[in-house]
Design an enzyme around this catalytic site. Structure first.
Site, PDB file in Angstrom:
ATOM      1  N   ARG A   4       0.843  -1.198   0.000  1.00 53.39           N
ATOM      2  CA  ARG A   4       0.000   0.000   0.000  1.00 53.39           C
ATOM      3  C   ARG A   4       0.875   1.243   0.000  1.00 53.39           C
ATOM      4  NH1 ARG A   4      -3.160  -3.886   2.387  1.00 53.39           N
ATOM      5  NH2 ARG A   4      -4.933  -4.319   1.014  1.00 53.39           N
ATOM      6  N   ASP A  58       0.217  -6.787  -3.397  1.00 52.60           N
ATOM      7  CA  ASP A  58      -1.200  -6.529  -3.130  1.00 52.60           C
ATOM      8  C   ASP A  58      -1.793  -5.813  -4.339  1.00 52.60           C
ATOM      9  OD1 ASP A  58      -3.735  -6.043  -1.694  1.00 52.60           O
ATOM     10  OD2 ASP A  58      -2.543  -6.558   0.078  1.00 52.60           O
ATOM     11  N   HIS A  97      -6.276 -10.109  -3.855  1.00 50.08           N
ATOM     12  CA  HIS A  97      -5.308  -9.016  -3.672  1.00 50.08           C
ATOM     13  C   HIS A  97      -4.223  -9.104  -4.755  1.00 50.08           C
ATOM     14  CE1 HIS A  97      -6.907  -7.222  -0.038  1.00 50.08           C
ATOM     15  NE2 HIS A  97      -7.093  -8.420   0.468  1.00 50.08           N
ATOM     16  N   GLU A 151      -9.557 -12.581   1.835  1.00 52.89           N
ATOM     17  CA  GLU A 151     -10.404 -11.624   1.131  1.00 52.89           C
ATOM     18  C   GLU A 151     -10.382 -11.815  -0.389  1.00 52.89           C
ATOM     19  OE1 GLU A 151     -10.114  -7.865   4.122  1.00 52.89           O
ATOM     20  OE2 GLU A 151      -8.480  -8.030   2.698  1.00 52.89           O
ATOM     21  N   PHE A 197      -1.921  -3.183  14.470  1.00 48.68           N
ATOM     22  CA  PHE A 197      -1.302  -1.929  14.890  1.00 48.68           C
ATOM     23  C   PHE A 197      -1.635  -0.787  13.923  1.00 48.68           C
ATOM     24  CE2 PHE A 197       2.377  -3.721  17.746  1.00 48.68           C
ATOM     25  CZ  PHE A 197       1.425  -4.304  18.565  1.00 48.68           C
ATOM     26  N   GLU A 201      -2.325   1.434   4.543  1.00 49.74           N
ATOM     27  CA  GLU A 201      -3.180   2.323   3.745  1.00 49.74           C
ATOM     28  C   GLU A 201      -3.037   3.772   4.210  1.00 49.74           C
ATOM     29  OE1 GLU A 201      -4.183  -0.571   5.013  1.00 49.74           O
ATOM     30  OE2 GLU A 201      -5.690  -1.541   3.742  1.00 49.74           O
TER      31      GLU A 201
END
Ligand code: ACM
Ligand code: ZN
Length: 757
Positions: free
Chosen positions: A162, A191, A262, A325, A417, A468
């Site tokens: 990201r 990703d 992903h 996912e 985290f 992100e």
């Protein structure tokens, strides 16, 4: 003057080293304090093989910390020395490379271990006993430490897809892990938003896949983008260098190559391995995208060729293959996928995912390695030798351990985290959640649902840092410090959640180390923390203020003005019975020590009233429980870390007892939508009232489009009903529909304050 100084020194010494409180993190398994001390000065030598990495590391670290330049000599007689010695026989020795013994006496410091790793850990403990200011002579108290870890997998993850972090910072990250005896670095290299590892056979993976033409700015909820080209990748030479660097520091790097989902960055480069053939562009938006690898033979050849290069680069026993996912939208309508399902006698697309992972597992096993994947790999049947990384809670890990599969625990509740660690409104924008230092410290990687035989399958745990919302190395540091210290003590096996205050004291001493090294860290433990609870008679609420550093000195105002030295001193929880704003800060020695905390309260007929829920919120989003909905605090919409209840796949079904018959004109409630986090508005909100809590009358409802029209700030008109009980049902969207982030998974329903006027 000298006497006074000595007294002060004694005081500090007593504070630091009394009651077994060495400032060492993770705390050693056994500490014996002795009298006297060892003096380190420029006459001290390091007795060790000069070629040994650990000896050089110690020499360099002492130089950095103190300025002292100690010599390394192979044999030192009759001189003050720090000896690194390879002979340490543990009574129960079973090939674990980590035990060590550190002995500090008047004339020598001795670190003994059987392996270099033990020596390295002994050095880390020793270095933490050094004061952080530079001096020519350093006194270290005499003591003996016998130490060994509890869990084998003490991990930290970093998402470099990201956002990309340069090679130099990856090394620093590894150094940070080493300081706290973490031994596994889970490197998230691919990703949707970027492919970060050079693969010689497929150069477009980085030529195309490492670059995106824009990124989201602000939170996903804002849906704003820039159009800046962004990217970067690690060459195979970079990776070799980093693997060697980590290896010296006794850290295993587990690379992650995401599949089947992903995968957008890879598919942008090689669209032929998708179901539709593309074209695609590297992801600019966060979340979960529908286009994934298509399980046709050519795709397996492609992935196997990639994994061959990955396996050659990384010597780790485990290779992380992702598995999380992965929407099934494309697979459902792809002729290749449907043919595979038929040919292999599979039941559905979940079994197709299982087929995918098992086929990859066979390949990886043939190369002598094992796969680990996110807990979705349990769906449709676990691959025979796979280890599971449990992230959607601990349930996946429990299920895997019960099937005799190895498990790494990493539940969002304690180990993410990227969640807020302090009051969200005082923190930089984060994914969501509220995972404080204390919460991490309370984690137990071995769930009580497991028998002692099953518990053996828990390898350990790790914290995940998805990036992100984290663009810079300094922000990465901020998110892991100090929370990684809590996790390290949990995994070393010496955490005692009941003694959190002792741990926190040690953490505060480590802040000096961070300052000296220029590490950015969160000071959220110094902020005044707040907690609401129901007052005894359900008439209003109690608002509690707490400071980690002092039990006295908090001053507050109730009229919205800034607190100062003359404001009222806080002594016990404040009773809130009307709409008002409380502002508070800590004052010490006539000075304000903490930031001002501000809390607005909104009072309605529900404030502090008895509330019951039929379905419980998910453990990640349940701080304060049902009471959160009537505590007078309206959840923050852009920083939804706390003050919201989150239900995964379940409805809100709440009943509030107003205590007596009341006129009800309006019911107000907030629902949240943040699709990237799979949070969706409810399908419907229905209000019922009752006089006896038994027979409920349906009085009004709102449809999804009405909820959308008011952007989740719902006001339902009840038109002068008289009732004592009010029931609110908000129907979870259920399974997320195709074409939306999280398609196929349970939607989250986020609710906050329910008001009645
Ligand atoms: C994950 O957080 N998607 C594993
Ligand atoms: Zn397909």
């Amino acid at each position: 003057m000298a006497k006074k100084f000595l007294f002060l020194l004694l005081l500090i010494f007593n504070n630091l080293f009394s009651q077994n409180q060495l400032p060492v993190i993770p705390y050693p398994t056994e500490v014996i304090l002795n009298s006297g001390s060892f003096l380190i000065n420029n006459k001290t030598v390091i007795e060790a093989d000069a070629n040994m990495f650990e000896a050089q590391y110690l020499q360099k670290s002492i130089k950095q910390k103190t300025g002292l330049d100690l010599k390394i000599v192979s044999q030192a007689l009759n001189v003050p020395k720090i000896s690194l010695i390879f002979d340490y026989d543990l009574p129960d020795h079973s090939g674990i490379k980590e035990p060590y013994q550190l002995t500090i006496s008047n004339n020598a410091i001795v670190i003994k271990a059987e392996y270099n790793q033990g020596i390295f850990y002994g050095i880390q403990s020793l270095l933490q006993l050094f004061p952080s200011d530079k001096k020519n002579e350093i006194s270290i108290p005499c003591l003996k430490i016998n130490d060994n870890s509890k869990y084998k997998w003490r991990g930290m993850h970093l998402d470099c897809a990201r956002h990309f972090f340069p090679k130099e910072f990856i090394k620093e990250y590894i150094d940070y892990l080493a300081m706290y005896k973490m031994n596994t670095f889970h490197w998230h290299l691919t990703d949707d938003q970027g492919w970060r590892i050079e693969i010689k056979k497929y150069p477009k993976l980085t030529e195309v896949g490492a670059w995106r033409n824009g990124s989201m700015i602000g939170h996903y909820t804002d849906q704003k983008f820039d159009d800046k080209r962004y990217g970067g990748f690690y060459t195979q030479d970079d990776i070799k260098e980093i693997v060697a660097y980590a290896n010296q520091r006794h850290i295993t790097i587990v690379p992650e190559i995401e599949m089947p989902g992903h995968a957008m960055a890879a598919l942008a480069a090689y669209p032929e391995y998708s179901c539709t053939g593309g074209p695609f562009e590297v992801g600019k938006t966060w979340g979960v995208l529908d286009d994934v690898f298509c399980p046709k033979d050519e795709t397996f050849t492609f992935l196997e060729n990639i994994l061959t290069e990955v396996i050659d680069l990384f010597p780790s026993k485990y290779i992380h293959i992702g598995g999380d996912e992965s929407p099934k939208v494309r697979w459902k309508v792809c002729s290749n996928c449907q043919k595979r399902i038929k040919d292999e006698n599979l039941k559905d697309e979940h079994e197709l995912q299982s087929y995918f992972i098992q086929r990859i597992e066979k390949f990886v096993n043939k190369k002598g390695r094992k796969i680990i994947g996110w807990d979705e790999i349990l769906e449709g049947g676990l691959a025979p030798n796979a280890a599971v990384m449990s992230w959607r809670g601990t349930e996946g890990g429990i299920a895997a351990a019960k099937q005799n599969h190895f498990v790494v625990m990493s539940p969002g509740s304690h180990c993410y985290f990227d969640h807020y660690q302090g009051e969200p409104k005082n923190e930089p924008i984060a994914f969501g959640g509220y995972t404080t230092l204390e919460k991490v410290y309370s984690f137990n990687p071995t769930p009580k649902e497991l028998s002692s035989d099953e518990a053996k399958y828990i390898l350990g745990a790790q914290a995940n840092l998805w990036t992100e919302y984290i663009e810079t190395p300094s922000h990465v540091e901020y998110m892991i410090f100090p929370r990684m210290l809590a996790l390290s003590e949990v995994l070393w096996g010496t955490s005692i959640p009941e003694k959190y205050a002792d741990f926190q004291n040690r953490v505060i001493q480590h802040f000096d180390i961070f300052e000296a090294k220029g590490i950015n860290y969160s000071k959220s433990i110094f902020e005044i923390t707040t907690k609401t609870s129901s007052s005894l008679n359900n008439n209003g609420i109690l608002f509690e203020l707490k400071s980690a550093i002092n039990t006295k000195g908090i001053r507050y105002t109730t009229d919205g003005s800034e607190p100062n030295l003359n404001s009222k001193e806080y002594t016990s929880p404040l009773e809130i019975t009307k709409s008002q704003t409380i502002k508070a800060a800590l004052f010490e020695n006539e000075k304000q020590k903490s930031a001002t905390v501000e809390q607005k309260f909104y009072s309605s007929k529900t404030l502090g009233k008895k509330i019951t829920l039929v379905n419980q919120p998910h453990e990640n989003y349940s701080i304060g429980g049902a009471f959160t909905l009537v505590d007078g605090i309206i959840g923050n919409r852009s920083k939804f870390g706390r003050d919201w209840l989150g239900f995964s796949g379940k409805d809100l079904n709440a009943t509030i007892d107003l205590g007596k018959l009341e006129d009800i004109n309006k019911v107000m409630l907030s629902v949240l939508e943040s699709r990237g986090s799979w949070i969706y508005y409810p399908k419907e909100i229905i209000i019922f009232v009752s006089n006896d809590g038994q027979e409920f009358e349906n009085v009004t409802k709102h449809s999804l489009s009405e909820i959308q029209d008011v952007k989740g700030e719902v006001v339902l008109d009840v038109k002068g009903k008289k009732a004592r009980y009010i029931k609110i049902i908000a129907t979870n969207l259920g399974k997320i529909q195709d074409g939306n982030p999280g398609a196929g998974s349970d939607a989250w329903l986020f609710i906050d304050e329910i008001g009645v006027e």
